[in-house]
Each structure stands twice: as C-alpha cells, then as structure tokens.
Design a protein around this motif. Structure first.
Motif, PDB file in Angstrom:
ATOM      1  N   PRO A  45       0.839  -1.203   0.000  1.00 48.39           N
ATOM      2  CA  PRO A  45       0.000   0.000   0.000  1.00 48.39           C
ATOM      3  C   PRO A  45       0.876   1.255   0.000  1.00 48.39           C
ATOM      4  O   PRO A  45       2.019   1.224   0.454  1.00 48.39           O
ATOM      5  N   ASN A  46       0.338   2.353  -0.505  1.00 46.90           N
ATOM      6  CA  ASN A  46       1.076   3.622  -0.556  1.00 46.90           C
ATOM      7  C   ASN A  46       1.274   4.234   0.818  1.00 46.90           C
ATOM      8  O   ASN A  46       2.187   5.016   1.023  1.00 46.90           O
ATOM      9  N   GLU A  47       0.395   3.914   1.752  1.00 44.60           N
ATOM     10  CA  GLU A  47       0.490   4.425   3.118  1.00 44.60           C
ATOM     11  C   GLU A  47       0.069   3.326   4.073  1.00 44.60           C
ATOM     12  O   GLU A  47      -0.486   2.312   3.653  1.00 44.60           O
ATOM     13  N   ALA A  48       0.324   3.526   5.353  1.00 48.07           N
ATOM     14  CA  ALA A  48      -0.015   2.514   6.366  1.00 48.07           C
ATOM     15  C   ALA A  48      -1.518   2.252   6.370  1.00 48.07           C
ATOM     16  O   ALA A  48      -2.319   3.181   6.428  1.00 48.07           O
ATOM     17  N   VAL A  49      -1.858   0.970   6.273  1.00 48.85           N
ATOM     18  CA  VAL A  49      -3.255   0.543   6.299  1.00 48.85           C
ATOM     19  C   VAL A  49      -3.381  -0.557   7.341  1.00 48.85           C
ATOM     20  O   VAL A  49      -2.734  -1.600   7.233  1.00 48.85           O
ATOM     21  N   ASN A 160      -0.374  -3.702  10.531  1.00 45.57           N
ATOM     22  CA  ASN A 160      -0.612  -3.045   9.245  1.00 45.57           C
ATOM     23  C   ASN A 160      -0.326  -3.998   8.094  1.00 45.57           C
ATOM     24  O   ASN A 160       0.540  -4.871   8.191  1.00 45.57           O
ATOM     25  N   ARG A 162       1.363  -5.125   4.942  1.00 41.64           N
ATOM     26  CA  ARG A 162       2.655  -4.850   4.295  1.00 41.64           C
ATOM     27  C   ARG A 162       2.552  -4.994   2.776  1.00 41.64           C
ATOM     28  O   ARG A 162       3.171  -4.243   2.041  1.00 41.64           O
TER      29      ARG A 162
END
Length: 188
Positions: A45-49, A160, A162
């Motif tokens: 993902p582009n940011e922490a999810v 999260n 990865r």
C-alpha cells in the motif's frame, strides 16, 4: 456460480504469470538482480493501512482473532476448495509455515463461504498444519476486498498490511524464500 468463480481465479494467475515471466526475462536480459517483492508481483500500500480485525471459527469451532496475533508476522490467505490455484500454492505455504513458525511467523488461511465438512478433507489431503478459519458468511472476505481467489496479505507485527498478492504464487521459489527470510529477521 462456483464455475464462474473458478474461471476468475484461474485466469488471473495466468495473466500474472505471463507478466512475471516477461519481467523476469527482461531483468535477466538487462543483467540486473530482481527485488523479491517485485519478482513475486507483490503490491505494497502507498500508506499505512491497518488490517481489518476479525474473529472467525476454525474447523473445531474455536474462535481465532486477528488481534491475538499482534506482534507476529501473519500471512493471511483467502481460498476455497474448488479453486485450482489455491490448491497449487498451499503446499508452498505449508513449507513456509513450518520453516518460520518458530520465528513469529503465522500462516492463517480464510476459507470463503464453505462448511467445515467441505474444508476438512481438503486440508487433510494437502496435509496442512497451519490454522484454517471459516468465513461462512463472506464478511471478512468483503472487508479485505477479495473478489477473486486466491489472495494473500502479509500483515506486519504492528497490525498493518505490508503487501497483497492477487492470484496464486510459487511460495517455494528462490525469491519467496529470500523475501520471507528477510521478513522474519526484521524485528519491527
């Protein structure tokens, strides 16, 4: 309905396999080393999810909660017994699990909308020892946005996501072995 799903699960890996083959041939022709994540076609993902939390029953009826696995690396796989690519990738997942389970690595497979009576012989035939849970209503499958099978996620020790892998993979490939060795060595 199962035949429609099976066609979907069968076509994605073929296209992905062709793309991966082309990418690996291009890298080999260029004489460059390939990043294992890139070679396996994994998408971060582009940011922490944060991974959606869930509680599902295993084949014995015992509840398994994702939050109870916090602090471990969780390889979360969505599958069905009728899905050919799911069946093909599971022995490699079993070997990864056995190789790294003592290093805080867990494989957790989520069966999509089938009963324990259907899943149990499948698991026994493949001699799988990692935990299997049943998403009989499909709620967790929907929460993770799974539309075709198989799909795998790696959930970090922090909870999260990865990366995600759509379609079957050779989890015994040199790239996969290298990637998982690196991941279990990380202390984050």
């Amino acid at each position: 309905m199962n035949s429609q799903r099976c066609r979907r699960c069968a076509s994605a890996p073929l296209l992905l396999g062709a793309a991966l083959l082309f990418a690996s041939l291009s890298a080999a022709a260029a004489g460059t080393a390939t990043d294992p994540m890139q070679a396996l076609g994994l998408r971060a993902p582009n940011e922490a999810v944060a991974a959606p939390e869930f509680s599902l029953s295993d084949l014995t009826g015992k509840k398994v909660q994702l939050k109870a696995l916090r602090g471990k690396l969780v390889f979360l796989n969505f599958f069905a017994t009728w899905c050919g690519p799911c069946r093909e990738e599971m022995p490699g997942m079993e070997r990864l699990f056995r190789m790294h389970q003592d290093k805080g690595f867990v494989v957790l497979a989520v069966n999509m909308e089938e009963s324990a009576k259907t899943v149990r012989p499948f698991i026994q035939q493949l001699k799988l020892s990692f935990p299997i849970v049943l998403d009989t209503e499909g709620a967790v499958t929907r929460d993770y946005g799974v539309r075709a099978l198989p799909v795998s996620f790696l959930i970090g020790r922090d909870g999260n996501i990865r990366w995600r892998a759509i379609g079957g993979r050779d989890w015994e490939s040199a790239e996969a072995r290298q990637l998982f060795a690196q991941l279990v060595a990380e202390k984050k």
